[in-house]
Enzyme design. Structure first.
Site, PDB file in Angstrom:
ATOM      1  N   ARG A  24      65.890  64.821  12.424  1.00 12.13           N
ATOM      2  CA  ARG A  24      65.204  63.558  12.976  1.00 12.13           C
ATOM      3  C   ARG A  24      65.990  63.063  14.199  1.00 12.13           C
ATOM      4  O   ARG A  24      66.399  61.778  14.046  1.00 12.13           O
ATOM      5  CB  ARG A  24      65.222  62.581  11.671  1.00 12.13           C
ATOM      6  CG  ARG A  24      64.522  63.249  10.655  1.00 12.13           C
ATOM      7  CD  ARG A  24      63.091  63.197  10.728  1.00 12.13           C
ATOM      8  NE  ARG A  24      62.433  64.160   9.545  1.00 12.13           N
ATOM      9  CZ  ARG A  24      62.379  65.273   9.046  1.00 12.13           C
ATOM     10  NH1 ARG A  24      62.918  66.208  10.023  1.00 12.13           N
ATOM     11  NH2 ARG A  24      62.017  65.635   8.109  1.00 12.13           N
ATOM     12  N   SER A  31      58.630  59.354   3.892  1.00 11.56           N
ATOM     13  CA  SER A  31      60.121  59.030   3.049  1.00 11.56           C
ATOM     14  C   SER A  31      60.870  57.984   3.761  1.00 11.56           C
ATOM     15  O   SER A  31      60.833  57.958   4.996  1.00 11.56           O
ATOM     16  CB  SER A  31      60.564  60.573   3.344  1.00 11.56           C
ATOM     17  OG  SER A  31      60.032  61.586   2.952  1.00 11.56           O
ATOM     18  N   GLU A  48      65.059  56.418   7.397  1.00  7.02           N
ATOM     19  CA  GLU A  48      64.448  57.049   8.318  1.00  7.02           C
ATOM     20  C   GLU A  48      63.423  56.496   9.076  1.00  7.02           C
ATOM     21  O   GLU A  48      63.187  56.576  10.361  1.00  7.02           O
ATOM     22  CB  GLU A  48      63.891  58.176   7.741  1.00  7.02           C
ATOM     23  CG  GLU A  48      62.787  59.102   8.761  1.00  7.02           C
ATOM     24  CD  GLU A  48      62.403  60.591   8.125  1.00  7.02           C
ATOM     25  OE1 GLU A  48      63.507  61.103   7.334  1.00  7.02           O
ATOM     26  OE2 GLU A  48      61.601  60.958   8.465  1.00  7.02           O
TER      27      GLU A  48
HETATM   28  C1  FAD Z   1      52.161  59.667   4.513  1.00  6.10           C
HETATM   29  C2  FAD Z   1      53.288  59.950   5.577  1.00  6.10           C
HETATM   30  C3  FAD Z   1      53.899  61.193   5.268  1.00  6.10           C
HETATM   31  C4  FAD Z   1      54.890  61.612   6.501  1.00  6.10           C
HETATM   32  N1  FAD Z   1      55.353  62.812   6.523  1.00  6.10           N
HETATM   33  C5  FAD Z   1      56.539  63.296   7.079  1.00  6.10           C
HETATM   34  C6  FAD Z   1      56.983  64.450   7.195  1.00  6.10           C
HETATM   35  O1  FAD Z   1      56.617  65.146   6.275  1.00  6.10           O
HETATM   36  N2  FAD Z   1      58.000  64.836   8.115  1.00  6.10           N
HETATM   37  C7  FAD Z   1      58.352  63.764   9.221  1.00  6.10           C
HETATM   38  O2  FAD Z   1      59.271  63.996  10.092  1.00  6.10           O
HETATM   39  N3  FAD Z   1      57.817  62.416   9.229  1.00  6.10           N
HETATM   40  C8  FAD Z   1      56.650  62.266   8.170  1.00  6.10           C
HETATM   41  N4  FAD Z   1      56.172  60.935   8.269  1.00  6.10           N
HETATM   42  C9  FAD Z   1      56.809  60.002   9.247  1.00  6.10           C
HETATM   43  C10 FAD Z   1      56.040  59.838  10.509  1.00  6.10           C
HETATM   44  O3  FAD Z   1      54.660  60.552  10.457  1.00  6.10           O
HETATM   45  C11 FAD Z   1      56.634  60.910  11.726  1.00  6.10           C
HETATM   46  O4  FAD Z   1      58.157  60.263  11.851  1.00  6.10           O
HETATM   47  C12 FAD Z   1      55.809  60.785  12.912  1.00  6.10           C
HETATM   48  O5  FAD Z   1      56.489  61.906  13.782  1.00  6.10           O
HETATM   49  C13 FAD Z   1      55.750  59.440  13.756  1.00  6.10           C
HETATM   50  O6  FAD Z   1      54.799  59.637  14.821  1.00  6.10           O
HETATM   51  P1  FAD Z   1      54.145  58.205  15.427  1.00  6.10           P
HETATM   52  O7  FAD Z   1      53.143  58.717  16.612  1.00  6.10           O
HETATM   53  O8  FAD Z   1      53.410  57.657  14.158  1.00  6.10           O
HETATM   54  O9  FAD Z   1      55.166  57.421  15.974  1.00  6.10           O
HETATM   55  P2  FAD Z   1      55.691  55.858  15.806  1.00  6.10           P
HETATM   56  O10 FAD Z   1      55.638  55.673  14.084  1.00  6.10           O
HETATM   57  O11 FAD Z   1      54.352  55.190  16.261  1.00  6.10           O
HETATM   58  O12 FAD Z   1      57.187  55.763  16.272  1.00  6.10           O
HETATM   59  C14 FAD Z   1      58.270  56.393  15.590  1.00  6.10           C
HETATM   60  C15 FAD Z   1      59.382  56.350  16.542  1.00  6.10           C
HETATM   61  O13 FAD Z   1      58.843  57.176  17.603  1.00  6.10           O
HETATM   62  C16 FAD Z   1      58.944  56.365  18.906  1.00  6.10           C
HETATM   63  N5  FAD Z   1      57.830  57.003  19.767  1.00  6.10           N
HETATM   64  C17 FAD Z   1      56.557  57.163  19.445  1.00  6.10           C
HETATM   65  N6  FAD Z   1      55.835  57.661  20.269  1.00  6.10           N
HETATM   66  C18 FAD Z   1      56.654  57.974  21.336  1.00  6.10           C
HETATM   67  C19 FAD Z   1      56.842  58.253  22.527  1.00  6.10           C
HETATM   68  N7  FAD Z   1      55.414  58.711  23.144  1.00  6.10           N
HETATM   69  N8  FAD Z   1      57.846  58.245  23.558  1.00  6.10           N
HETATM   70  C20 FAD Z   1      59.227  57.744  23.091  1.00  6.10           C
HETATM   71  N9  FAD Z   1      59.065  57.481  21.747  1.00  6.10           N
HETATM   72  C21 FAD Z   1      58.017  57.381  20.874  1.00  6.10           C
HETATM   73  C22 FAD Z   1      58.624  54.793  18.608  1.00  6.10           C
HETATM   74  O14 FAD Z   1      59.254  53.693  19.564  1.00  6.10           O
HETATM   75  C23 FAD Z   1      59.302  54.962  17.103  1.00  6.10           C
HETATM   76  O15 FAD Z   1      60.839  54.837  17.537  1.00  6.10           O
HETATM   77  C24 FAD Z   1      55.322  60.770   7.422  1.00  6.10           C
HETATM   78  C25 FAD Z   1      54.618  59.423   7.386  1.00  6.10           C
HETATM   79  C26 FAD Z   1      53.411  59.276   6.500  1.00  6.10           C
HETATM   80  C27 FAD Z   1      52.817  57.878   6.473  1.00  6.10           C
END
Ligand code: FAD
Length: 302
Positions: A177, A227, A297
Protein backbone atom coordinates in the site's frame (compact mmCIF):
# COMPACT_ATOMS: atom_id res chain seq x y z
CA UNK A 1 -12.37 32.92 -0.88
CA UNK A 2 -15.66 33.30 -2.72
CA UNK A 3 -14.22 35.63 -5.40
CA UNK A 4 -11.12 33.49 -5.73
CA UNK A 5 -13.42 30.52 -6.27
CA UNK A 6 -15.26 32.26 -9.09
CA UNK A 7 -12.02 33.17 -10.83
CA UNK A 8 -10.46 29.73 -10.43
CA UNK A 9 -13.63 27.94 -11.43
CA UNK A 10 -13.79 30.09 -14.59
CA UNK A 11 -10.16 29.23 -15.40
CA UNK A 12 -10.80 25.50 -14.85
CA UNK A 13 -13.81 25.70 -17.17
CA UNK A 14 -11.66 27.41 -19.80
CA UNK A 15 -9.12 24.58 -19.45
CA UNK A 16 -12.02 22.30 -20.43
CA UNK A 17 -12.89 20.65 -17.10
CA UNK A 18 -16.28 20.16 -15.46
CA UNK A 19 -16.53 22.33 -12.39
CA UNK A 20 -18.86 22.16 -9.41
CA UNK A 21 -18.69 24.66 -6.56
CA UNK A 22 -19.40 23.51 -2.99
CA UNK A 23 -19.75 19.92 -4.17
CA UNK A 24 -20.87 17.57 -1.37
CA UNK A 25 -18.07 15.01 -1.14
CA UNK A 26 -20.54 12.48 0.29
CA UNK A 27 -21.76 12.14 -3.30
CA UNK A 28 -18.27 11.37 -4.58
CA UNK A 29 -17.03 8.86 -2.01
CA UNK A 30 -18.02 5.22 -1.50
CA UNK A 31 -18.36 5.95 2.26
CA UNK A 32 -21.05 8.55 1.38
CA UNK A 33 -19.45 10.84 3.95
CA UNK A 34 -17.87 14.28 3.68
CA UNK A 35 -18.71 17.97 3.58
CA UNK A 36 -18.42 20.23 0.52
CA UNK A 37 -15.35 20.64 -1.65
CA UNK A 38 -14.91 24.34 -2.41
CA UNK A 39 -14.28 23.44 -6.02
CA UNK A 40 -14.63 19.98 -7.52
CA UNK A 41 -12.92 19.86 -10.90
CA UNK A 42 -13.44 16.75 -13.03
CA UNK A 43 -11.57 15.67 -16.14
CA UNK A 44 -10.58 12.50 -17.98
CA UNK A 45 -7.76 14.26 -19.81
CA UNK A 46 -4.13 14.13 -18.59
CA UNK A 47 -3.13 17.46 -20.13
CA UNK A 48 -6.10 19.24 -18.55
CA UNK A 49 -5.18 17.65 -15.22
CA UNK A 50 -1.64 18.96 -15.67
CA UNK A 51 -2.99 22.47 -16.37
CA UNK A 52 -5.17 22.41 -13.26
CA UNK A 53 -2.19 21.33 -11.19
CA UNK A 54 -0.07 24.16 -12.62
CA UNK A 55 -2.87 26.65 -11.97
CA UNK A 56 -3.18 25.57 -8.33
CA UNK A 57 0.61 25.80 -7.87
CA UNK A 58 0.71 29.28 -9.44
CA UNK A 59 -2.23 30.56 -7.38
CA UNK A 60 -1.11 28.79 -4.19
CA UNK A 61 -4.38 26.87 -3.87
CA UNK A 62 -4.49 23.54 -2.01
CA UNK A 63 -5.06 20.62 -4.38
CA UNK A 64 -6.41 17.18 -3.56
CA UNK A 65 -6.35 14.57 -6.31
CA UNK A 66 -8.93 11.80 -6.26
CA UNK A 67 -10.25 8.98 -8.37
CA UNK A 68 -13.38 7.11 -7.36
CA UNK A 69 -13.20 8.15 -3.70
CA UNK A 70 -13.19 4.51 -2.58
CA UNK A 71 -10.40 4.93 -0.06
CA UNK A 72 -11.26 8.38 1.30
CA UNK A 73 -12.73 9.57 4.60
CA UNK A 74 -13.51 13.24 4.06
CA UNK A 75 -14.17 15.44 7.09
CA UNK A 76 -17.61 16.86 7.78
CA UNK A 77 -16.39 20.44 7.37
CA UNK A 78 -15.39 19.74 3.77
CA UNK A 79 -12.26 20.42 1.73
CA UNK A 80 -10.63 23.81 1.08
CA UNK A 81 -9.28 24.56 -2.37
CA UNK A 82 -9.56 22.36 -5.44
CA UNK A 83 -10.43 18.67 -5.51
CA UNK A 84 -9.30 17.34 -8.88
CA UNK A 85 -11.23 14.21 -9.77
CA UNK A 86 -9.94 12.01 -12.57
CA UNK A 87 -12.69 10.03 -14.23
CA UNK A 88 -12.67 7.55 -17.08
CA UNK A 89 -14.73 9.44 -19.64
CA UNK A 90 -15.31 7.16 -22.63
CA UNK A 91 -11.68 6.07 -22.87
CA UNK A 92 -10.68 2.41 -23.00
CA UNK A 93 -7.27 0.86 -22.42
CA UNK A 94 -5.09 0.18 -25.46
CA UNK A 95 -2.45 -2.40 -26.30
CA UNK A 96 0.86 -0.74 -27.22
CA UNK A 97 4.23 -2.47 -27.61
CA UNK A 98 2.93 -5.54 -25.82
CA UNK A 99 1.69 -3.51 -22.83
CA UNK A 100 -1.83 -2.57 -21.75
CA UNK A 101 -1.78 1.21 -21.45
CA UNK A 102 -4.55 3.30 -19.94
CA UNK A 103 -5.44 6.66 -18.48
CA UNK A 104 -5.56 7.04 -14.72
CA UNK A 105 -9.27 7.83 -14.50
CA UNK A 106 -10.37 4.52 -16.01
CA UNK A 107 -12.10 2.22 -13.49
CA UNK A 108 -10.01 -0.82 -12.53
CA UNK A 109 -12.99 -2.96 -13.43
CA UNK A 110 -12.86 -1.69 -17.04
CA UNK A 111 -9.13 -2.45 -17.19
CA UNK A 112 -9.66 -5.99 -15.83
CA UNK A 113 -12.44 -6.70 -18.34
CA UNK A 114 -10.33 -5.35 -21.19
CA UNK A 115 -7.46 -7.63 -20.17
CA UNK A 116 -9.80 -10.64 -19.98
CA UNK A 117 -11.35 -9.91 -23.37
CA UNK A 118 -7.87 -9.74 -24.90
CA UNK A 119 -6.75 -12.98 -23.26
CA UNK A 120 -4.30 -11.26 -20.90
CA UNK A 121 -3.85 -12.51 -17.36
CA UNK A 122 -2.39 -10.90 -14.21
CA UNK A 123 -5.06 -8.44 -13.11
CA UNK A 124 -7.74 -10.90 -11.97
CA UNK A 125 -7.01 -10.07 -8.30
CA UNK A 126 -7.98 -6.44 -8.92
CA UNK A 127 -11.45 -7.16 -10.26
CA UNK A 128 -13.82 -5.90 -7.58
CA UNK A 129 -11.52 -3.23 -6.13
CA UNK A 130 -13.82 -0.25 -6.70
CA UNK A 131 -11.20 2.38 -7.62
CA UNK A 132 -9.61 3.95 -10.66
CA UNK A 133 -6.31 2.90 -12.20
CA UNK A 134 -4.66 6.07 -10.81
CA UNK A 135 -5.90 5.40 -7.29
CA UNK A 136 -4.77 1.78 -7.51
CA UNK A 137 -1.28 2.78 -8.68
CA UNK A 138 -0.97 5.48 -6.00
CA UNK A 139 -2.10 3.06 -3.26
CA UNK A 140 -0.46 -0.05 -4.75
CA UNK A 141 -3.84 -1.70 -4.32
CA UNK A 142 -3.87 -5.44 -3.78
CA UNK A 143 -5.95 -8.47 -2.92
CA UNK A 144 -5.80 -12.25 -3.00
CA UNK A 145 -1.99 -12.33 -3.04
CA UNK A 146 -1.75 -9.89 -5.96
CA UNK A 147 -0.63 -6.27 -5.99
CA UNK A 148 -0.58 -3.63 -8.72
CA UNK A 149 3.23 -3.56 -8.40
CA UNK A 150 3.33 -7.15 -9.68
CA UNK A 151 2.05 -6.13 -13.14
CA UNK A 152 2.84 -2.42 -13.45
CA UNK A 153 5.54 -1.64 -16.03
CA UNK A 154 5.52 2.15 -15.80
CA UNK A 155 3.35 5.05 -14.71
CA UNK A 156 3.30 8.66 -15.85
CA UNK A 157 2.64 11.44 -13.37
CA UNK A 158 2.54 15.22 -13.16
CA UNK A 159 5.09 16.24 -10.54
CA UNK A 160 4.45 19.19 -8.20
CA UNK A 161 6.41 21.51 -10.55
CA UNK A 162 3.98 20.65 -13.35
CA UNK A 163 6.19 18.37 -15.46
CA UNK A 164 5.02 15.03 -16.83
CA UNK A 165 7.51 12.29 -15.91
CA UNK A 166 7.54 8.58 -16.62
CA UNK A 167 8.46 6.30 -13.70
CA UNK A 168 9.73 2.87 -14.74
CA UNK A 169 9.05 -0.10 -12.45
CA UNK A 170 12.41 0.15 -10.64
CA UNK A 171 11.65 3.76 -9.64
CA UNK A 172 8.12 3.21 -8.40
CA UNK A 173 9.19 2.15 -4.88
CA UNK A 174 6.08 0.04 -4.44
CA UNK A 175 5.65 -1.95 -1.27
CA UNK A 176 2.51 -2.82 0.68
CA UNK A 177 0.00 0.00 0.00
CA UNK A 178 2.80 2.42 -0.86
CA UNK A 179 4.20 4.00 -4.02
CA UNK A 180 6.72 6.69 -4.90
CA UNK A 181 3.80 9.00 -5.69
CA UNK A 182 2.96 9.27 -1.99
CA UNK A 183 6.52 10.47 -1.36
CA UNK A 184 6.69 13.07 -4.12
CA UNK A 185 3.02 14.07 -4.42
CA UNK A 186 2.76 12.77 -7.99
CA UNK A 187 -0.52 13.07 -9.90
CA UNK A 188 -0.76 9.79 -11.79
CA UNK A 189 -2.13 10.31 -15.30
CA UNK A 190 -1.49 7.00 -17.07
CA UNK A 191 -0.09 3.53 -16.48
CA UNK A 192 1.11 0.52 -18.45
CA UNK A 193 0.76 -3.11 -17.42
CA UNK A 194 2.70 -6.18 -18.51
CA UNK A 195 0.34 -9.17 -18.60
CA UNK A 196 0.67 -12.77 -19.84
CA UNK A 197 -1.44 -14.51 -22.48
CA UNK A 198 -4.04 -16.94 -21.14
CA UNK A 199 -7.44 -18.33 -22.04
CA UNK A 200 -10.10 -15.57 -21.64
CA UNK A 201 -12.54 -18.09 -20.18
CA UNK A 202 -10.07 -19.14 -17.50
CA UNK A 203 -9.30 -15.50 -16.71
CA UNK A 204 -13.03 -14.73 -16.49
CA UNK A 205 -13.57 -17.72 -14.20
CA UNK A 206 -10.88 -16.47 -11.79
CA UNK A 207 -12.34 -12.94 -11.83
CA UNK A 208 -15.83 -14.26 -11.07
CA UNK A 209 -14.47 -16.44 -8.28
CA UNK A 210 -12.75 -13.44 -6.62
CA UNK A 211 -15.93 -11.39 -6.98
CA UNK A 212 -18.02 -14.20 -5.46
CA UNK A 213 -15.63 -14.39 -2.53
CA UNK A 214 -15.89 -10.61 -1.98
CA UNK A 215 -19.69 -10.70 -2.02
CA UNK A 216 -19.68 -13.56 0.44
CA UNK A 217 -17.19 -12.05 2.91
CA UNK A 218 -17.48 -8.28 2.57
CA UNK A 219 -20.39 -6.01 3.56
CA UNK A 220 -20.83 -4.67 0.03
CA UNK A 221 -24.45 -3.78 0.78
CA UNK A 222 -23.27 -0.84 2.95
CA UNK A 223 -21.20 2.23 2.07
CA UNK A 224 -17.59 1.89 3.25
CA UNK A 225 -14.03 2.50 2.13
CA UNK A 226 -13.05 -1.18 2.21
CA UNK A 227 -10.66 -2.52 4.86
CA UNK A 228 -10.29 0.35 7.26
CA UNK A 229 -6.87 -0.58 8.67
CA UNK A 230 -3.61 -1.65 7.09
CA UNK A 231 -2.59 -5.27 7.60
CA UNK A 232 -0.29 -5.29 10.64
CA UNK A 233 2.89 -7.37 10.27
CA UNK A 234 2.07 -11.00 11.09
CA UNK A 235 -1.65 -10.41 11.75
CA UNK A 236 -4.97 -9.60 10.08
CA UNK A 237 -6.67 -6.45 11.35
CA UNK A 238 -10.16 -7.99 10.99
CA UNK A 239 -9.23 -11.07 13.05
CA UNK A 240 -7.77 -8.95 15.89
CA UNK A 241 -10.85 -6.69 15.93
CA UNK A 242 -13.15 -9.71 15.97
CA UNK A 243 -11.16 -11.34 18.79
CA UNK A 244 -11.64 -8.16 20.80
CA UNK A 245 -15.40 -8.65 20.45
CA UNK A 246 -15.88 -5.45 18.49
CA UNK A 247 -18.06 -6.75 15.64
CA UNK A 248 -21.24 -4.69 15.53
CA UNK A 249 -19.79 -1.98 17.81
CA UNK A 250 -21.21 1.47 16.90
CA UNK A 251 -20.64 5.18 17.24
CA UNK A 252 -23.64 7.04 15.83
CA UNK A 253 -24.33 5.51 12.45
CA UNK A 254 -20.82 4.12 11.97
CA UNK A 255 -20.44 0.43 12.74
CA UNK A 256 -17.76 -2.25 12.79
CA UNK A 257 -19.30 -4.61 10.22
CA UNK A 258 -20.90 -7.78 11.63
CA UNK A 259 -19.89 -9.54 8.41
CA UNK A 260 -16.21 -8.51 8.26
CA UNK A 261 -14.66 -6.82 11.29
CA UNK A 262 -12.00 -5.15 9.12
CA UNK A 263 -14.66 -2.93 7.56
CA UNK A 264 -16.23 0.13 9.15
CA UNK A 265 -19.58 0.71 7.47
CA UNK A 266 -21.96 3.63 7.19
CA UNK A 267 -25.41 2.47 8.35
CA UNK A 268 -27.05 5.54 6.83
CA UNK A 269 -26.22 8.95 8.20
CA UNK A 270 -22.73 8.37 9.64
CA UNK A 271 -20.51 11.43 9.91
CA UNK A 272 -16.76 11.53 9.56
CA UNK A 273 -16.51 12.24 13.25
CA UNK A 274 -18.58 9.08 14.06
CA UNK A 275 -16.18 7.00 11.95
CA UNK A 276 -13.07 8.56 13.44
CA UNK A 277 -14.29 8.08 17.01
CA UNK A 278 -15.17 4.46 16.28
CA UNK A 279 -11.81 3.83 14.58
CA UNK A 280 -10.02 5.34 17.60
CA UNK A 281 -12.00 3.10 19.99
CA UNK A 282 -11.09 0.07 17.90
CA UNK A 283 -7.39 1.01 17.86
CA UNK A 284 -7.26 1.52 21.62
CA UNK A 285 -9.05 -1.72 22.36
CA UNK A 286 -6.97 -3.81 19.94
CA UNK A 287 -3.77 -2.29 21.33
CA UNK A 288 -4.88 -3.06 24.89
CA UNK A 289 -5.91 -6.65 24.06
CA UNK A 290 -3.20 -7.65 21.56
CA UNK A 291 -0.40 -5.07 21.78
CA UNK A 292 -0.83 -4.25 18.09
CA UNK A 293 -1.33 -0.61 17.05
CA UNK A 294 -3.52 -0.54 13.95
CA UNK A 295 -2.86 2.12 11.31
CA UNK A 296 -5.61 3.35 8.99
CA UNK A 297 -5.39 2.33 5.34
CA UNK A 298 -8.19 4.76 4.53
CA UNK A 299 -6.91 8.26 3.68
CA UNK A 300 -8.21 10.89 6.12
CA UNK A 301 -8.96 14.15 4.31
CA UNK A 302 -9.13 17.31 6.40
C1 FAD B 1 -15.88 -2.31 -0.95
C2 FAD B 1 -14.42 -1.93 -1.08
C3 FAD B 1 -13.47 -2.92 -1.26
C4 FAD B 1 -12.11 -2.58 -1.39
N1 FAD B 1 -11.21 -3.58 -1.57
C5 FAD B 1 -9.91 -3.27 -1.71
C6 FAD B 1 -8.94 -4.29 -1.91
O1 FAD B 1 -9.25 -5.48 -2.01
N2 FAD B 1 -7.63 -3.91 -2.03
C7 FAD B 1 -7.24 -2.62 -1.96
O2 FAD B 1 -6.03 -2.33 -2.08
N3 FAD B 1 -8.13 -1.63 -1.76
C8 FAD B 1 -9.46 -1.92 -1.63
N4 FAD B 1 -10.36 -0.92 -1.43
C9 FAD B 1 -9.90 0.48 -1.28
C10 FAD B 1 -9.84 1.28 -2.61
O3 FAD B 1 -10.77 0.78 -3.55
C11 FAD B 1 -8.45 1.28 -3.19
O4 FAD B 1 -7.51 1.88 -2.32
C12 FAD B 1 -8.40 2.00 -4.55
O5 FAD B 1 -7.14 1.77 -5.14
C13 FAD B 1 -8.60 3.52 -4.43
O6 FAD B 1 -8.78 4.06 -5.74
P1 FAD B 1 -9.66 5.38 -5.98
O7 FAD B 1 -9.59 5.70 -7.41
O8 FAD B 1 -11.02 5.21 -5.42
O9 FAD B 1 -8.83 6.42 -5.13
P2 FAD B 1 -9.37 7.53 -4.12
O10 FAD B 1 -10.08 6.85 -2.99
O11 FAD B 1 -10.10 8.57 -4.85
O12 FAD B 1 -7.99 8.10 -3.56
C14 FAD B 1 -7.17 7.29 -2.72
C15 FAD B 1 -5.80 7.95 -2.59
O13 FAD B 1 -5.17 7.95 -3.86
C16 FAD B 1 -4.88 9.28 -4.29
N5 FAD B 1 -5.15 9.31 -5.73
C17 FAD B 1 -6.25 8.88 -6.39
N6 FAD B 1 -6.09 9.02 -7.72
C18 FAD B 1 -4.85 9.55 -7.91
C19 FAD B 1 -4.09 9.92 -9.04
N7 FAD B 1 -4.56 9.78 -10.27
N8 FAD B 1 -2.85 10.41 -8.84
C20 FAD B 1 -2.35 10.56 -7.60
N9 FAD B 1 -3.02 10.25 -6.48
C21 FAD B 1 -4.25 9.73 -6.63
C22 FAD B 1 -5.80 10.19 -3.49
O14 FAD B 1 -5.25 11.47 -3.31
C23 FAD B 1 -5.87 9.42 -2.16
O15 FAD B 1 -4.74 9.71 -1.37
C24 FAD B 1 -11.72 -1.23 -1.31
C25 FAD B 1 -12.69 -0.22 -1.14
C26 FAD B 1 -14.02 -0.57 -1.03
C27 FAD B 1 -15.06 0.50 -0.87
Amino acid sequence: MHNLNKEISEKCRLIGCDVRENAPMAEYTTFHIGGPAELLVTTDDPVRAQKVRKLCEAEDIPLLVMGNGSNLLVCDEGVKGVVLRLDGGFALPEIRDGLVVCKAGIPLKTLCRFARDNGLSGLEFAYGIPGTVGGAVYMNAGAYDGQISGVLEWAEAVTPNGEICRFESDGLRMVYRHSVFMEIGGLVISAAFRLRPDDPEEIGRRMDEFMRSRREKQPLEYPSAGSFFRRPEGHFAGALIEKSGLKGCRVGEAQVSEKHAGFIINLGGATCSDVRRLAEMVRERVYKDHGVLLQPEVCYIG
